[in-house]
Design an enzyme around this catalytic site. Structure first.
Site, PDB file in Angstrom:
ATOM      1  N   GLY A 153     -17.408  15.840  18.744  1.00 51.19           N
ATOM      2  CA  GLY A 153     -18.041  14.577  19.118  1.00 51.19           C
ATOM      3  C   GLY A 153     -17.937  13.581  17.972  1.00 51.19           C
ATOM      4  O   GLY A 153     -17.003  13.637  17.170  1.00 51.19           O
ATOM      5  N   SER A 154     -18.941  12.726  17.867  1.00 51.65           N
ATOM      6  CA  SER A 154     -18.806  11.550  16.995  1.00 51.65           C
ATOM      7  C   SER A 154     -18.703  11.856  15.514  1.00 51.65           C
ATOM      8  O   SER A 154     -18.250  11.004  14.750  1.00 51.65           O
ATOM      9  CB  SER A 154     -19.992  10.617  17.213  1.00 51.65           C
ATOM     10  OG  SER A 154     -20.020  10.236  18.571  1.00 51.65           O
ATOM     11  N   THR A 155     -19.147  13.056  15.080  1.00 52.25           N
ATOM     12  CA  THR A 155     -18.998  13.339  13.652  1.00 52.25           C
ATOM     13  C   THR A 155     -17.522  13.273  13.249  1.00 52.25           C
ATOM     14  O   THR A 155     -17.190  12.997  12.106  1.00 52.25           O
ATOM     15  CB  THR A 155     -19.546  14.736  13.288  1.00 52.25           C
ATOM     16  OG1 THR A 155     -18.982  15.689  14.172  1.00 52.25           O
ATOM     17  CG2 THR A 155     -21.054  14.779  13.401  1.00 52.25           C
ATOM     18  N   LYS A 180     -15.491  11.078  14.056  1.00 48.94           N
ATOM     19  CA  LYS A 180     -15.050   9.685  13.835  1.00 48.94           C
ATOM     20  C   LYS A 180     -14.862   9.406  12.347  1.00 48.94           C
ATOM     21  O   LYS A 180     -14.143   8.481  11.962  1.00 48.94           O
ATOM     22  CB  LYS A 180     -16.071   8.723  14.443  1.00 48.94           C
ATOM     23  CG  LYS A 180     -16.035   8.718  15.973  1.00 48.94           C
ATOM     24  CD  LYS A 180     -17.188   7.933  16.570  1.00 48.94           C
ATOM     25  CE  LYS A 180     -17.130   7.976  18.102  1.00 48.94           C
ATOM     26  NZ  LYS A 180     -18.394   7.524  18.704  1.00 48.94           N
TER      27      LYS A 180
END
Lengths: 375, 645
Positions: free
Chosen positions: B280-282, B284
Site C-alpha cells: 500500500g501507500s508506504t 510510495k
C-alpha cells in the site's frame, strides 16, 4: 556301460596310495582346526567360558578321523560291496530312528544323542547310500538304458533317503544326496532324457516342499535381495558378505575377524568360509578352493583308474559328495545360491561330518592303491 | 566332462569371490564397520542468546546427566550400590535401569540434571560404563519476549527455528562421544579400546535486540491487539546506520519454553520476515525517492487531482472522492494522493521505476540471519503495462515483506545506503568471555544520493506534521513516516473487508537513529468504526518516542511544527456513512487516513444518520457521530479500487 571308462590303466597290485590326496587332506584338516579355533573362540568363550571348546574337540575328531582313514585305506574296498545292502538298511533305520528319538537342534531333528555325543544319521546315510548305489549301478550296468529298470531303482532309493531327511528337516543334506546321486547316475551312463524327466519332477517336488514349509521360499527372496531383509532372512547372507568384503584381498590377519563377535551366527560351522575370507582375504579363500580343486581332481583320477566298475562308481560317489558339499557351502556363503545349511568339508566344525568324510577318503585311498597309478 | 563341470563351478565361485572381496570390498567393509561402531553421544552446554546489553534472553543451565552403557557394566550390582546414594535413589531402581538391554540408558530420575557436587562424586567413582553428559533445558527469563526471533530447540537441544536454528552449530558447540567397536550384543570387543571425545560447550551469541525497545514494542502490540482484535501484528525496529535489528515482534506469539502446546504456525513462521503482502501507500516512499533521484519532479511543482487518473482507458480513482484538486507535489505526498503518484510512475517509466524497486531490495531476500525469509513478488518487467506501472507506483500489485520495507526505508534514513539487516552482533566464548567474531555492518549498495534521501525525509516529516501521518507526531522527536493501507488478496481476488493497516516511520528526521514499522492485519475495532490513519501511526509514534528516550537521543526544537498551531488548519472531508451497514462503514473508515474520531450511537444494523454530514469540512481530530437504526435506505455502493493511506 560306464562313461569315462575309456582309459585302460595298467595295474600294479599293492602299489602305494595317492600321497597328493593325503597331503591335501592333511593340509585342509590342519587349516580347518586353526580356523575353527579362530572363528569359534568368541562363541566358545561366551557360551562355555572356554575359548578352546570347539577347537579342542575338532582336533580330537580330526585325529580319530585320520586314524580311521588310514585303517580304511588298508581295507579292500570290495568289502563294502558285500556289506552294501546291510549298510544301506542300517542307514535307513537310523534315518527313521532319528525322527522318533532324535534331538531337536536349531529347528531340525537331525541328531541322535548318545551320552554327550551327538551323531548325525544323515551324514552316515550319505556314505551308506553312495556305497549301495555304487553296488546297484555296477550290477545293473546293462539295464542303464532302461528308465524303469535302470534309472528308477537307484533314484527311488535316493529319494526315500531325501524324503526321510526332509522330515527332520535338513535341506542341505538332501541337496547333497541328490547332487551326489545325479553325478553317480551320470557316470553310470544314464540317459539324458531320464535326467530331464527327473528335472521336471524336481520342479514339481520343490513346489511341493515350498507348499509344506513356506520359509523355504523366503530363503529364495532373501537370496535375491538380502539387503531388503537386513535383520530377518537376509541377515546371515549380509553378515557373511560383510565378513568377505572386510577381508578384501589380503584379509585382516588370522584371528582378527570382527564378524565372529556374535555378528555371524555359527561362524565355526556353515559360515566358517566367511571368517576365512575376513581373516585371510581373497588369497585365503582362493587357496582353499584350489586345495579342493586338487582334491576333486585326485578323486576323479582315482575313479578313472579304478580296477572295476564298482570302484569307479564308489570313487565318483565319494568325490562327488565332497565336491557338491563344497560348491553348495561356498555358493551360499558368497551369496551365489540360496541359503542351504551345509558345512564345508574338512574345515567346518562337526564330528559326524568329519569322521564320515575321512572314512570316505580312506576308501578312496584304497581304491587308488588298487588302481596302481601309472604316471 | 564331470571334472570339467566341477572345475567350471569352482572357477565361477572364484570369480564371485574376487567380485565380493575385490570389487565390493570397500563398500562392504564400510557397511560392516558401521555395524560394529557404537557411539554414545556426549553433549556440552548450549550457548546463551543475549540481548545487546548482555542480558540472557535464553540460556541453558548446567545439568550434568549420567549416560550408562549397560553392556560395559560388568559389576551391575556393585555399580548400582555405589551410584544409588549419590543419586538419592534405591539400589533396586538403579540396578533395574542399568540392566536394560539398551545401548545407553539415562538413570531416571536421580541421574538426570544433577548438581555439580553429585556429578563430581560420580566422576570420582570412575565406574566403567558410566559417563557424564549435559542435558539442560532452555530457560527464558523474559517469557515469550522475541519468541519468534529466538526460535525453539527440539529433541536433543537442536535448534529448530529462529536464531536457535540459524546459529545452531555455534550454540550447540561440538558434540563429543564415546565410540567403541562392539560385539553384536553391544559389549566392547576386548583389546579394541574406545575413544572418548569430550564435548565442547557452545558459544554465546549476542544479538542486536535492545531489551527495552523490544519490551516497548511488545507492550504496544499487546495494546493494539486488545483494542483492534487483529488476525496478526508485526513490528520491526531497525538502526538504519548499521542495519542492526533492535526489536522484532509478532502477534500471535507463543511461549518458547512450552512451544509444543502452541499452534505450529506461531513458532514456524516469523511474520516480520516471512509474510508477504501488498504494502500500500508506504511503498510510495520508493516511487518518490526514485522520481527525486531521477530529477523527474520538484516537490514545489503543481499537480491537479480531479479524483481519478486515466490510464490506458481505465479511470483509477483517488481514495478521496472528488480528488484533492490543485496541490503541490509535497501535498501529493502529504495527502497520499494516488493520481499524483501515478503521474510520478509515468514520468519515471517502468524500467527506471522497477530498477529502483529492485535496488531498494524488493523482490529478493534481505539476507537477515534468520531462517525462513520470504522473497516477495514483483511484476516481471515484460508483463508491466501502463496499468501495472500505475498501481505499482502507489503500492499495489507488488508483494513485499515487512523486513524489506524496513530496509528500504532504512536506506532513505541513512543517506541512501541499503544495508543488510542482522540480528547477531557478536559470538562470545562463554568460558573466557573472549569475543570470537563480530558482525560488521554491510552496505549492500548506494540506492539514492544523501541529498535525495534528505529531501524524501523532509517530505515524510511533513506527512507526519501536516498530512496523513499526524497521529505519529511527537513533539521534539521529528518523526517522519508514511501510513499504508492494503487490501489483502486471496486466491487472486481481494478479500472484501480484509485490510492490513501499517505505518513506517523514522526519527529524528534530520539524522534518524531508528526506523520503525508496524503492520496490523485485519483489525476489528471493538467499538465498530475506526479510521485507518488512527491505528498504526500512534503505535509507531509511541515506539519511536520511547525508543529515542531509551537511546538517549535528545529532543530538538528545529523540527516541523504541527500545522494546527497555525490559523490555516487544512480541513479534512467527512465521508458519508449514511445507508451503510456497520461492516461497510468499518471498511470505509479503515481506508481513510483522516484523523477523525468516531462515536457510534443507538442500536441496529445500518447507519441511518450522521453528524456532521458527509462532505462537510472539519478540523482534524474532530468527532463524527453515527446513528444506527433498523431501517435500510438504499445502500450506497462502496467502491474501493484504489486505496489511500
Amino acid at each position: 556301460m560306464l562313461r569315462s571308462m575309456s582309459a585302460s590303466p595298467k595295474r600294479t597290485p599293492g602299489s602305494s596310495p595317492d600321497f597328493t590326496l593325503i597331503g591335501v587332506i592333511l593340509l585342509l584338516l590342519a587349516f580347518g582346526v586353526t580356523m575353527v579355533h579362530s572363528a569359534s573362540s568368541i562363541i566358545s568363550a561366551t557360551r562355555f567360558q572356554d575359548a578352546f571348546y570347539f577347537s579342542k574337540r575338532q582336533a580330537l575328531w580330526a585325529l580319530m578321523g585320520v586314524g580311521l582313514m588310514i585303517w580304511l585305506s588298508r581295507v579292500d574296498y570290495h568289502v563294502w560291496r558285500r556289506h552294501a545292502p546291510k549298510i544301506a538298511l542300517a542307514s535307513y533305520a537310523l534315518l527313521v530312528l532319528v525322527l522318533v528319538v532324535g534331538v531337536n537342534r536349531g529347528g531340525s531333528k537331525a541328531w541322535l544323542g548318545i551320552g554327550s555325543l551327538g551323531i548325525q544319521p544323515s551324514e552316515f546315510a550319505k556314505l551308506g547310500l553312495v556305497m549301495f548305489l555304487a553296488h546297484l549301478l555296477a550290477e545293473s550296468k546293462d539295464r542303464m538304458h532302461s528308465f524303469w529298470r535302470g534309472f528308477v531303482p537307484p533314484m527311488g532309493l535316493a529319494l526315500v533317503a531325501v524324503g526321510l531327511i526332509m522330515l527332520e528337516p535338513d535341506l542341505g543334506q538332501s541337496v547333497v544326496i541328490m547332487g551326489t546321486t545325479l553325478i553317480m547316475l551320470f557316470v553310470a551312463g544314464t540317459r539324458w532324457s531320464h535326467l530331464a524327466t527327473l528335472l521336471g519332477a524336481g520342479v514339481v517336488g520343490f513346489a511341493g516342499l515350498v507348499a509344506i514349509a513356506p520359509y523355504r521360499m523366503d530363503r529364495i527372496y532373501a537370496f535375491l535381495d538380502p539387503w531388503k531383509y537386513p535383520l530377518g532372512k537376509g541377515y546371515q547372507i549380509i553378515q557373511s558378505l560383510y565378513a568377505l568384503g572386510s577381508g578384501g584381498i589380503l584379509g585382516l590377519g588370522l584371528g582378527q575377524s570382527r564378524q565372529k563377535f556374535l555378528y555371524l551366527p555359527e561362524p565355526q560351522t556353515d559360515f566358517i568360509f566367511s571368517i576365512v575370507g575376513e581373516e585371510l582375504g581373497l588369497l585365503g579363500t582362493v587357496s582353499v578352493l584350489l586345495l579342493f580343486a586338487v582334491l576333486i581332481w585326485r578323486g576323479i583320477r582315482t575313479a578313472l583308474y579304478a580296477p572295476d566298475d564298482f570302484g569307479t562308481l564308489l570313487a565318483t560317489g565319494i568325490t562327488g559328495m565332497i565336491a557338491v558339499q563344497v560348491l553348495i557351502n561356498i555358493g551360499v556363503v558368497t551369496g551365489s545360491i540360496p541359503a542351504t545349511g551345509i558345512t564345508l568339508p574338512f574345515i567346518s566344525y562337526g564330528g559326524s561330518s568329519l569322521t564320515l568324510l575321512l572314512s570316505g577318503v580312506g576308501i578312496l585311498l584304497n581304491i587308488s592303491k588298487q588302481a596302481g597309478m601309472v604316471e | 566332462m564331470l571334472l570339467f563341470g566341477l572345475f567350471a563351478a569352482i572357477g565361477a565361485l572364484i570369480g564371485r569371490l574376487a567380485y565380493v572381496q575385490g570389487w565390493q570390498a570397500a563398500w562392504l567393509s564400510n557397511l560392516a564397520k558401521q555395524s560394529w561402531d557404537r557411539t554414545v553421544p556426549l553433549s556440552g552446554i548450549r550457548g546463551s542468546i543475549l540481548a545487546s546489553d548482555g542480558q540472557p534472553l535464553t540460556y541453558t543451565a548446567s545439568a550434568p546427566t549420567i549416560v550408562a552403557v549397560p553392556s560395559q557394566i560388568k559389576d551391575k550390582a556393585g555399580t548400582a550400590a555405589k551410584l544409588a546414594p549419590i543419586l538419592h535413589m534405591s539400589v533396586d531402581s538403579v540396578l533395574r535401569q542399568i540392566s536394560q538391554r539398551e545401548l545407553m540408558v539415562y538413570i531416571r530420575p536421580g541421574g538426570r540434571q544433577m548438581s555439580e557436587e553429585q556429578a563430581n562424586a560420580v566422576r570420582k567413582l570412575e565406574l566403567p560404563g558410566i559417563y557424564l553428559t549435559e542435558d539442560g533445558k532452555r530457560a527464558y527469563p523474559y517469557g515469550s519476549l522475541a519468541a519468534q526471533v529466538l526460535g525453539i530447540t527440539g529433541y536433543d537441544n537442536v535448534g529448530l527455528t529462529g536464531l536457535e536454528k540459524q546459529y545452531n552449530s555455534v550454540l550447540s558447540g561440538k558434540k563429543g562421544g564415546i565410540t567403541f567397536y562392539a560385539k553384536a550384543n553391544g559389549e566392547l570387543i576386548p583389546g579394541e579400546g574406545q575413544s572418548v571425545v569430550e564435548p565442547t560447550d557452545g558459544d554465546n551469541i549476542k544479538t542486536t535486540l535492545n531489551l527495552q525497545i523490544q519490551q516497548f514494542v511488545e507492550r504496544e502490540i499487546e495494546q493494539a491487539v486488545a483494542a483492534y482484535h487483529p488476525d496478526s501484528v508485526t513490528a520491526i525496529v531497525e538502526n538504519p546506520k548499521t542495519g542492526a535489528i533492535l526489536a522484532m515482534a509478532n502477534y500471535p506469539t507463543f511461549n518458547p519454553a512450552d512451544w509444543r502446546s502452541a499452534d505450529p504456525s506461531t513458532y514456524n513462521r516469523n511474520l516480520a520476515i516471512w509474510q508477504t503482502f501488498e504494502p500500500g501507500s508506504t511503498f510510495k516512499i520508493v516511487t518518490l525517492a526514485a522520481a527525486l533521484q531521477e530529477d523527474k519532479v520538484n516537490l514545489n511543482d503543481r499537480f491537479y487531482d480531479p479524483g481519478y487518473y486515466e490510464v490506458a482507458g481505465h479511470r483509477i480513482r483517488c481514495w478521496k472522492a472528488g480528488g484533492h484538486g490543485s496541490e503541490s507535489f509535497l501535498n501529493v505526498v502529504e495527502n497520499s494522493c494516488n493520481p499524483g503518484f501515478i503521474a510520478l510512475g509515468e514520468r519515471l517509466g517502468k524500467e527506471s521505476l522497477f530498477s529502483y524497486i529492485r535496488a531498494f531490495g524488493f523482490g529478493q531476500k534481505t539476507g537477515i540471519d534468520l531462517p525462513g525469509e520470504g522473497n516477495g513478488i514483483l511484476f516481471k518487467l515484460s508483463q508491466v503495462g501502463p496499468l501495472e506501472l500505475a498501481t505499482t507506483a502507489f503500492g499495489q500489485g507488488v508483494s513485499v515483506t515487512p523486513i524489506q520495507q524496513v530496509m528500504a526505508v532504512g536506506a532513505v534514513a541513512n543517506g541512501g545506503k541499503l544495508m543488510k539487516p542482522y540480528l547477531v552482533s557478536e559470538i562470545i566464548d562463554p568460558d573466557t568471555g573472549r569475543v570470537v567474531s563480530v558482525t560488521k555492518p554491510t552496505v549492500v549498495r548506494q540506492v539514492i544520493s544523501p541529498q535525495v534521501a534528505a529531501e524524501v525525509r523532509a517530505a515524510l516529516e511533513s506527512v507526519v506534521a501536516n498530512g496523513s501521518g499526524t497521529r505519529a507526531y511527537r513533539e521534539g522527536y521529528r518523526i517522519a513516516g508514511k501510513t499504508g493501507t492494503a487490501q489483502v488478496a486471496k486466491n487472486g481476488r481481494y478479500e472484501p473487508g480484509h485490510y492490513i493497516v501499517s505505518f513506517i516511520g523514522m526519527a529524528p528526521a534530520n539524522d534518524p537513529a531508528l526506523v520503525c514499522y508496524v503492520a496490523i492485519d485485519n483489525p476489528h475495532p471493538e467499538h465498530g468504526i475506526v479510521f485507518g490513519g488512527v491505528i498504526a501511526a500512534p503505535i509507531v509514534g509511541n515506539i519511536l518516542d520511547d525508543g529515542l528516550r531509551e537511546l538517549g537521543v535528545p529532543p530538538q526544537t528545529q523540527g516541523l511544527k504541527k500545522k494546527y498551531r497555525y490559523p490555516e488548519v487544512p480541513p479534512v472531508t467527512v465521508p458519508n456513512f449514511v445507508g451503510l451497514t456497520m461492516k461497510e462503514a468499518q471498511n470505509l473508515a479503515l481506508q481513510n487516513s483522516a484523523n477523525l474520531r468516531v462515536q457510534v450511537l443507538g442500536q441496529g444494523d445500518v447507519i441511518i444518520a450522521q453528524a456532521p454530514a458527509g462532505g462537510a469540512q472539519v478540523e482534524p481530530g474532530s468527532t463524527i457521530r453515527l446513528y444506527r437504526g433498523q431501517k435500510a435506505p438504499s445502500t450506497n455502493q462502496v467502491a474501493a479500487f484504489a486505496l489511500g493511506g
